[in-house]
Scaffold this motif. Structure first.
Motif, PDB file in Angstrom:
ATOM      1  N   GLY A 168       0.313   9.548 -15.063  1.00 16.56           N
ATOM      2  CA  GLY A 168       1.375   8.552 -14.955  1.00 16.56           C
ATOM      3  C   GLY A 168       1.297   7.698 -13.705  1.00 16.56           C
ATOM      4  N   GLU A 169       0.280   7.914 -12.842  1.00 16.99           N
ATOM      5  CA  GLU A 169       0.126   7.130 -11.619  1.00 16.99           C
ATOM      6  C   GLU A 169      -1.185   6.350 -11.665  1.00 16.99           C
ATOM      7  N   LEU A 170      -1.125   5.063 -11.328  1.00 15.17           N
ATOM      8  CA  LEU A 170      -2.325   4.236 -11.264  1.00 15.17           C
ATOM      9  C   LEU A 170      -2.946   4.405  -9.882  1.00 15.17           C
ATOM     10  N   CYS A 171      -4.178   4.908  -9.836  1.00 14.44           N
ATOM     11  CA  CYS A 171      -4.846   5.200  -8.574  1.00 14.44           C
ATOM     12  C   CYS A 171      -6.153   4.421  -8.456  1.00 14.44           C
ATOM     13  N   SER A 172      -6.612   4.250  -7.228  1.00 16.45           N
ATOM     14  CA  SER A 172      -7.877   3.574  -6.943  1.00 16.45           C
ATOM     15  C   SER A 172      -8.556   4.270  -5.779  1.00 16.45           C
ATOM     16  N   LEU A 173      -9.883   4.171  -5.738  1.00 13.36           N
ATOM     17  CA  LEU A 173     -10.640   4.732  -4.625  1.00 13.36           C
ATOM     18  C   LEU A 173     -10.381   3.911  -3.363  1.00 13.36           C
ATOM     19  N   ARG A 174     -10.285   4.574  -2.231  1.00 12.04           N
ATOM     20  CA  ARG A 174     -10.044   3.853  -0.970  1.00 12.04           C
ATOM     21  C   ARG A 174     -11.265   3.015  -0.615  1.00 12.04           C
ATOM     22  N   TYR A 175     -11.032   1.782  -0.137  1.00  7.09           N
ATOM     23  CA  TYR A 175     -12.136   0.907   0.242  1.00  7.09           C
ATOM     24  C   TYR A 175     -12.297   0.789   1.757  1.00  7.09           C
ATOM     25  N   ASP A 176     -11.374   1.369   2.506  1.00 13.41           N
ATOM     26  CA  ASP A 176     -11.529   1.497   3.953  1.00 13.41           C
ATOM     27  C   ASP A 176     -10.668   2.668   4.413  1.00 13.41           C
ATOM     28  N   LEU A 177     -10.621   2.916   5.715  1.00 16.00           N
ATOM     29  CA  LEU A 177      -9.821   4.022   6.236  1.00 16.00           C
ATOM     30  C   LEU A 177      -8.557   3.544   6.936  1.00 16.00           C
ATOM     31  N   THR A 178      -8.408   2.237   7.078  1.00 24.79           N
ATOM     32  CA  THR A 178      -7.256   1.691   7.795  1.00 24.79           C
ATOM     33  C   THR A 178      -5.983   1.785   6.975  1.00 24.79           C
ATOM     34  N   VAL A 179      -6.036   1.342   5.721  1.00 27.72           N
ATOM     35  CA  VAL A 179      -4.842   1.366   4.869  1.00 27.72           C
ATOM     36  C   VAL A 179      -4.351   2.799   4.631  1.00 27.72           C
ATOM     37  N   PRO A 180      -5.228   3.752   4.267  1.00 28.17           N
ATOM     38  CA  PRO A 180      -4.741   5.136   4.130  1.00 28.17           C
ATOM     39  C   PRO A 180      -4.160   5.695   5.425  1.00 28.17           C
ATOM     40  N   PHE A 181      -4.747   5.323   6.567  1.00 26.04           N
ATOM     41  CA  PHE A 181      -4.216   5.799   7.848  1.00 26.04           C
ATOM     42  C   PHE A 181      -2.827   5.221   8.105  1.00 26.04           C
ATOM     43  N   ALA A 182      -2.640   3.955   7.769  1.00 22.27           N
ATOM     44  CA  ALA A 182      -1.317   3.341   7.931  1.00 22.27           C
ATOM     45  C   ALA A 182      -0.287   4.037   7.047  1.00 22.27           C
ATOM     46  N   ARG A 183      -0.683   4.383   5.828  1.00 25.81           N
ATOM     47  CA  ARG A 183       0.216   5.110   4.934  1.00 25.81           C
ATOM     48  C   ARG A 183       0.536   6.492   5.502  1.00 25.81           C
ATOM     49  N   PHE A 184      -0.468   7.167   6.077  1.00 27.52           N
ATOM     50  CA  PHE A 184      -0.268   8.482   6.678  1.00 27.52           C
ATOM     51  C   PHE A 184       0.717   8.404   7.842  1.00 27.52           C
ATOM     52  N   VAL A 185       0.554   7.402   8.690  1.00 26.59           N
ATOM     53  CA  VAL A 185       1.445   7.243   9.845  1.00 26.59           C
ATOM     54  C   VAL A 185       2.876   6.980   9.380  1.00 26.59           C
ATOM     55  N   ALA A 186       3.019   6.131   8.362  1.00 24.13           N
ATOM     56  CA  ALA A 186       4.360   5.784   7.875  1.00 24.13           C
ATOM     57  C   ALA A 186       5.064   6.979   7.243  1.00 24.13           C
ATOM     58  N   THR A 187       4.320   7.785   6.499  1.00 22.79           N
ATOM     59  CA  THR A 187       4.928   8.930   5.823  1.00 22.79           C
ATOM     60  C   THR A 187       5.129  10.124   6.750  1.00 22.79           C
ATOM     61  N   SER A 188       4.426  10.149   7.881  1.00 14.34           N
ATOM     62  CA  SER A 188       4.539  11.268   8.816  1.00 14.34           C
ATOM     63  C   SER A 188       5.436  10.964  10.004  1.00 14.34           C
ATOM     64  N   ALA A 189       5.949   9.742  10.064  1.00 18.74           N
ATOM     65  CA  ALA A 189       6.833   9.326  11.164  1.00 18.74           C
ATOM     66  C   ALA A 189       6.179   9.551  12.525  1.00 18.74           C
ATOM     67  N   ILE A 190       4.905   9.233  12.624  1.00 16.70           N
ATOM     68  CA  ILE A 190       4.178   9.396  13.886  1.00 16.70           C
ATOM     69  C   ILE A 190       4.395   8.169  14.762  1.00 16.70           C
ATOM     70  N   LYS A 191       4.700   8.401  16.010  1.00 15.18           N
ATOM     71  CA  LYS A 191       4.915   7.315  16.956  1.00 15.18           C
ATOM     72  C   LYS A 191       3.672   7.011  17.782  1.00 15.18           C
ATOM     73  N   LYS A 192       2.879   8.037  18.033  1.00  8.10           N
ATOM     74  CA  LYS A 192       1.724   7.857  18.905  1.00  8.10           C
ATOM     75  C   LYS A 192       0.642   8.858  18.525  1.00  8.10           C
ATOM     76  N   ILE A 193      -0.583   8.386  18.379  1.00 10.28           N
ATOM     77  CA  ILE A 193      -1.698   9.273  18.045  1.00 10.28           C
ATOM     78  C   ILE A 193      -3.001   8.613  18.468  1.00 10.28           C
ATOM     79  N   LYS A 194      -3.907   9.416  18.986  1.00  9.06           N
ATOM     80  CA  LYS A 194      -5.250   8.940  19.317  1.00  9.06           C
ATOM     81  C   LYS A 194      -6.177   9.593  18.292  1.00  9.06           C
ATOM     82  N   ARG A 195      -6.596   8.828  17.310  1.00 10.51           N
ATOM     83  CA  ARG A 195      -7.241   9.395  16.124  1.00 10.51           C
ATOM     84  C   ARG A 195      -8.616   8.800  15.893  1.00 10.51           C
TER      85      ARG A 195
END
Length: 203
Positions: A168-195
């Protein structure tokens, strides 16, 4: 510099520039090593011939099938449609009689033990540098919700490999690491990270 010159702690910009320069140096060594392992003229000719080869039989069948559908949609002459269908049938018969060939998909390659030893040594040096300066690593799913990946660069159709409906979910393969990282930061409520993150992407 004169003997005895003292320095304070390096700034973040200086550390970033040093890490970036060191990474480029290591990557340059890796590329040169790869070039040496690929220097054989026979292998080079094989690579060129593969790159410049005519379309595969599967591609011809797909193109011919698309032509038949297009002719039907345009309501072309029956004789023209029948001729295109006969060509498609001939291609399919040829595919049945063609032996299966073991090969990697277009645009991909295998890395043997020698190449992987170089890659692992290179990545380990880069990771040591990142860790030395307090960076931590993380990993994100290989595929994301399509709505998260779309609308970021304006060329979605050229970048994204779509997957079939996943429960029931439309998915796609990631084409870079920036967008998934932004999603991770937003969902984890991270304020600061050196990654740092070293992972495969698909585009």
């Amino acid at each position: 510099l004169s003997e005895g010159t003292s320095f304070g702690h390096p700034s973040r910009l200086q550390l970033s520039m040093w890490i970036w320069t060191r990474g480029l140096t290591l990557c340059g060594r890796f590329v040169r090593s790869e070039a040496r392992s690929f220097s054989s003229s026979a292998r080079l000719r094989a690579c060129i011939s593969t790159t410049m080869a005519e379309p595969s039989l599967d591609c011809k069948i797909q193109d011919q099938g698309a032509l038949v559908r297009r002719l039907k949609e345009q309501k072309a002459e029956k004789a023209e449609i029948d001729a295109a269908v006969e060509v498609l049938k001939a291609l399919k018969e040829e595919a049945k009689s063609t032996p299966f060939v073991l090969k990697t998909p277009k645009g991909t390659r295998d890395y043997g033990p020698f190449q992987m030893a170089i890659r692992q040594k290179t990545f380990s040096k880069i990771e040591e540098c990142f860790k030395r300066h307090g960076a931590v690593t993380l990993d994100t799913p290989t595929f994301e919700l399509k709505e998260i990946l779309t609308g970021k660069y304006g060329e979605d159709s050229k970048l994204i490999f779509d997957l079939q409906d996943q429960g029931g979910e439309l998915c796609s393969l990631r084409y870079d690491l920036t967008v998934p990282f932004a999603r991770f930061v937003a969902t984890s409520a991270i304020k600061k990270i050196k990654r740092y993150q070293i992972s495969k992407v698909y585009r």
